[in-house]
Design an enzyme around this catalytic site. Structure first.
Site, PDB file in Angstrom:
ATOM      1  N   HIS A  10      -0.278   4.338   0.376  1.00 23.97           N
ATOM      2  CA  HIS A  10      -0.991   6.224   0.901  1.00 23.97           C
ATOM      3  C   HIS A  10      -1.947   5.621   2.249  1.00 23.97           C
ATOM      4  O   HIS A  10      -2.136   4.499   2.791  1.00 23.97           O
ATOM      5  CB  HIS A  10      -2.094   6.512  -0.471  1.00 23.97           C
ATOM      6  CG  HIS A  10      -3.643   5.537  -0.344  1.00 23.97           C
ATOM      7  ND1 HIS A  10      -2.954   4.235  -1.345  1.00 23.97           N
ATOM      8  CD2 HIS A  10      -4.532   5.115   0.426  1.00 23.97           C
ATOM      9  CE1 HIS A  10      -4.461   3.556  -1.078  1.00 23.97           C
ATOM     10  NE2 HIS A  10      -4.854   4.045  -0.126  1.00 23.97           N
ATOM     11  N   LYS A  22       0.746  -1.570   0.333  1.00 24.17           N
ATOM     12  CA  LYS A  22      -0.364   0.358  -0.438  1.00 24.17           C
ATOM     13  C   LYS A  22       1.041   1.603   0.040  1.00 24.17           C
ATOM     14  O   LYS A  22       2.013   1.461   0.823  1.00 24.17           O
ATOM     15  CB  LYS A  22      -0.306  -0.163   1.636  1.00 24.17           C
ATOM     16  CG  LYS A  22      -1.509   0.679   1.743  1.00 24.17           C
ATOM     17  CD  LYS A  22      -2.658   0.615   2.140  1.00 24.17           C
ATOM     18  CE  LYS A  22      -4.098   2.412   2.454  1.00 24.17           C
ATOM     19  NZ  LYS A  22      -4.600   1.615   3.507  1.00 24.17           N
TER      20      LYS A  22
END
Length: 224
Positions: A106, A104
């Site tokens: 963000h 991921k």
């Protein structure tokens, strides 16, 4: 056999997780039994499952560790349910952690879900069942990349007691040889057969003479 192991065997049958009959496995082997941990779907089932894992981990590794790591995806609910059970049964707070299949970039970034793993952490890995060791192959380097981390062991629910990829030792023994940590199970298939053979469970005989013969033949070919 410990009482929680007997209860767990009955629980697998009752939850339709452990089935007997004729099944073709991913490996191509024709097996007289099949385990599908995806059949644990209710809150009460996950609560009980976490308790059985907690007792087995306590018996095998003690509670002198910091993080319970469950490889994605099935290991995620297992790690959550079991850390909750350890807290409830033993009053010990263990952090849970899992990996993401995709990194991921963000918000809560990175490849880990739940607790971070840091230098000095002692980790126990939790899985449903291991037949080839593929998920350990993927997650071992992820865990070790987090720092100076000690992996105390792996706990799965059922040891199928079949030869692994090498064709000589079981998948759990292959993991120990390859990575240097212990690999154990809540119960083995030996214990399952011993407990269920010609014994009534859920109002019926699960393993009768015919099925026992089929299981014996299977292990003569694929057992360790």
């Amino acid at each position: 056999m410990e009482s929680y192991k007997q209860e767990f065997i009955e629980f697998m049958v009752e939850s339709d997780v452990l089935k007997f009959g004729e099944f073709t496995l991913k490996s191509g082997r024709k097996s007289p039994f099949f385990m599908n941990a995806g059949a644990y779907v209710t809150g009460s089932q996950l609560k009980r499952l976490g308790e059985y894992y907690a007792k087995a981990i306590h018996d095998s590794y003690g509670l002198d560790f910091d993080v319970l790591f469950g490889p994605a995806y099935k290991g995620i609910p297992l790690s959550v349910a079991t850390t909750m059970a350890i807290s409830e049964l033993y009053g010990k707070d263990i952090r849970y952690c899992s990996n993401r299949k995709e990194v991921k970039d963000h918000g809560d970034t990175g490849i880990l879900l739940g607790s971070k793993i840091k230098d000095g952490d002692r980790v126990v890995i939790i899985e449903d069942v291991t037949t080839s060791g593929k998920s350990i192959e993927e997650t071992f380097p992820i865990i070790k990349a987090q720092g100076d981390v000690k992996i105390k062991g792996l706990m799965v629910s059922l040891n199928r007691m079949e030869v692994g990829k090498g064709g000589v030792k079981s998948a759990l023994d292959e993991i120990t040889d390859l990575y240097g940590f212990e690999a154990r199970a809540i119960v083995t298939m030996d214990e399952v057969v011993e407990y269920l053979y010609n014994t009534e469970c859920q109002g019926r005989i699960i393993i009768d003479d015919t099925l026992k013969t089929a299981i014996d033949a299977y292990y003569k070919q694929y057992g360790v």
